[in-house]
Design an enzyme around this catalytic site. Structure first.
Site, short mmCIF file in Angstrom:
data_model
loop_
_atom_site.label_atom_id
_atom_site.label_comp_id
_atom_site.label_asym_id
_atom_site.label_seq_id
_atom_site.Cartn_x
_atom_site.Cartn_y
_atom_site.Cartn_z
N HIS A 125 -3.19 51.82 67.98
CA HIS A 125 -2.59 50.55 68.43
C HIS A 125 -2.34 50.53 69.94
CE1 HIS A 125 -1.08 49.48 64.10
NE2 HIS A 125 -2.35 49.24 64.29
N GLY A 193 5.53 58.74 57.64
CA GLY A 193 6.38 57.71 58.27
C GLY A 193 5.70 56.38 58.51
P1 OAD Z 1 7.14 50.45 59.53
O1 OAD Z 1 8.37 50.10 60.26
O2 OAD Z 1 6.44 49.38 58.79
O3 OAD Z 1 7.46 51.60 58.46
C1 OAD Z 1 8.19 52.75 58.80
C2 OAD Z 1 8.13 53.73 57.64
O4 OAD Z 1 8.77 54.92 58.05
C3 OAD Z 1 8.82 53.26 56.36
O5 OAD Z 1 7.96 53.50 55.25
C4 OAD Z 1 10.06 54.16 56.28
O6 OAD Z 1 10.41 54.47 54.94
C5 OAD Z 1 9.57 55.39 57.00
N1 OAD Z 1 10.61 56.22 57.63
C6 OAD Z 1 11.83 55.85 58.11
N2 OAD Z 1 12.47 56.91 58.64
C7 OAD Z 1 11.64 57.99 58.50
C8 OAD Z 1 11.72 59.37 58.85
N3 OAD Z 1 12.80 59.86 59.48
N4 OAD Z 1 10.69 60.17 58.55
C9 OAD Z 1 9.59 59.69 57.91
N5 OAD Z 1 9.45 58.39 57.56
C10 OAD Z 1 10.46 57.55 57.86
O7 OAD Z 1 6.19 51.20 60.58
P2 OAD Z 1 4.60 51.35 60.57
O8 OAD Z 1 4.08 51.61 59.21
O9 OAD Z 1 4.27 52.31 61.64
O10 OAD Z 1 1.93 47.39 64.78
O11 OAD Z 1 4.17 49.90 61.05
C11 OAD Z 1 2.82 49.64 61.24
C12 OAD Z 1 2.63 48.68 62.39
O12 OAD Z 1 3.44 47.51 62.20
C13 OAD Z 1 3.09 49.19 63.74
O13 OAD Z 1 2.14 50.05 64.35
C14 OAD Z 1 3.25 47.92 64.52
C15 OAD Z 1 4.00 47.12 63.49
O14 OAD Z 1 3.90 45.78 63.63
C16 OAD Z 1 1.74 46.52 65.78
O15 OAD Z 1 2.61 46.23 66.56
C17 OAD Z 1 0.35 45.97 65.83
#
Ligand code: OAD
Length: 252
Positions: A125, A193
């Protein structure tokens, strides 16, 4: 029961497998940066002024209100500039040293993996520390915090935007090609995560699985991928990844 005892059988089985394979891919999302103090996008504390990322991280939102979008990015740049990589980021650096062929694919734009010392990182990204001119296309690093809003191109005076991938935009073709190759060849893939809801990254693990990779998930909460994973390690990245690397070192 402590985490190590709770996860013991899965940690042993996964580390035995990791010990035997040559090619490992890791996919990370915002969850791994959470313990560094950077809010995730979805879930508690993920919203900035009640906007969803889908409302701000789009070319349309930027065209409508570039000041608002830049305010959001400037706020995140401020948080990230004060954040430090944690034990989970460092465990991935050690894992890279222990595995013959290792690729870290991240959806995160914060640069914390590289700061921790990871070497082969594919930032699908983009990077929040790069800006791109909307007029002449020039891309350059810009680490000013805070930024002057609205920031302008030094070369042509055009409006700058963050050099990140927004909803509705394509991933960089060179990066995507490298991702495809890594996923096709992966024998084990760790998914750490990510809520696994934003495409195409949400499908990366399924592509690797189709090519024969075993999947492992590290996340405190279940995701759409959990049910297809061969190893499920519920917990925080900063806690579980160091335990995994420790178990792997014991196997060696
Ligand atoms: P999300 O915010 O959608 O998801 C975060 C994930 O991390 C969730 O499944 C949580 O359960 C998990 N989580 C929280 N704390 C944690 C920890 N300490 N250790 C491990 N896991 C943990 O984030 P992404 O999946 O990265 O894109 O989101 C994908 C994309 O959506 C991002 O790259 C961004 C956003 O919009 C763009 O901006 C294009």
């Amino acid at each position: 029961m402590d985490k190590k005892a709770e996860l013991h059988p899965v940690l042993v089985n996964l580390s035995r497998l990791l010990q035997q394979v040559e090619r490992v891919v890791v996919l990370t999302g915002a969850g791994i940066s959470h313990e560094s103090g950077i809010p995730t996008f979805r879930g508690p504390g993920g919203l900035w002024r009640n906007f969803r990322p889908e409302d701000l991280a789009t070319p349309q939102a930027f065209a409508r209100d570039p000041h608002l979008v830049w305010e959001w990015y400037d706020w995140r740049r401020g948080l990230i500039s004060r954040a430090e990589p944690h034990a989970g980021h460092r465990a991935l650096v050690r894992l890279e040293e222990m595995v013959p062929e290792f690729t870290l694919i991240t959806q995160n734009v914060d640069g914390l993996h590289a700061r921790a010392g990871s070497r082969r990182v594919l930032e699908v990204h983009g990077s929040i520390w790069e800006v791109r001119c909307t007029a002449c296309g020039l891309v350059r690093e810009d680490r000013r915090v805070p930024l002057p809003l609205l920031p302008r191109c030094q070369a042509c005076g055009g409006l700058l935007r963050p050099n990140v991938v927004w909803f509705g935009e394509s991933l960089d073709s060179g990066v995507l090609e490298a991702v495809h190759l890594a996923l096709k060849q992966a024998q084990v893939m760790l998914v750490v995560g990510t809520s696994a809801v934003v495409q195409p990254a949400a499908s990366f693990a399924l592509w690797a699985r189709q090519s024969g990779a075993k999947l492992a998930e590290i996340n405190p909460d279940p995701t759409p991928l959990t049910s297809v994973c061969d190893f499920v390690l519920p917990g925080k990245a900063g806690e579980v990844l160091p335990l995994l690397v420790e178990a792997l070192a014991e196997e060696a």
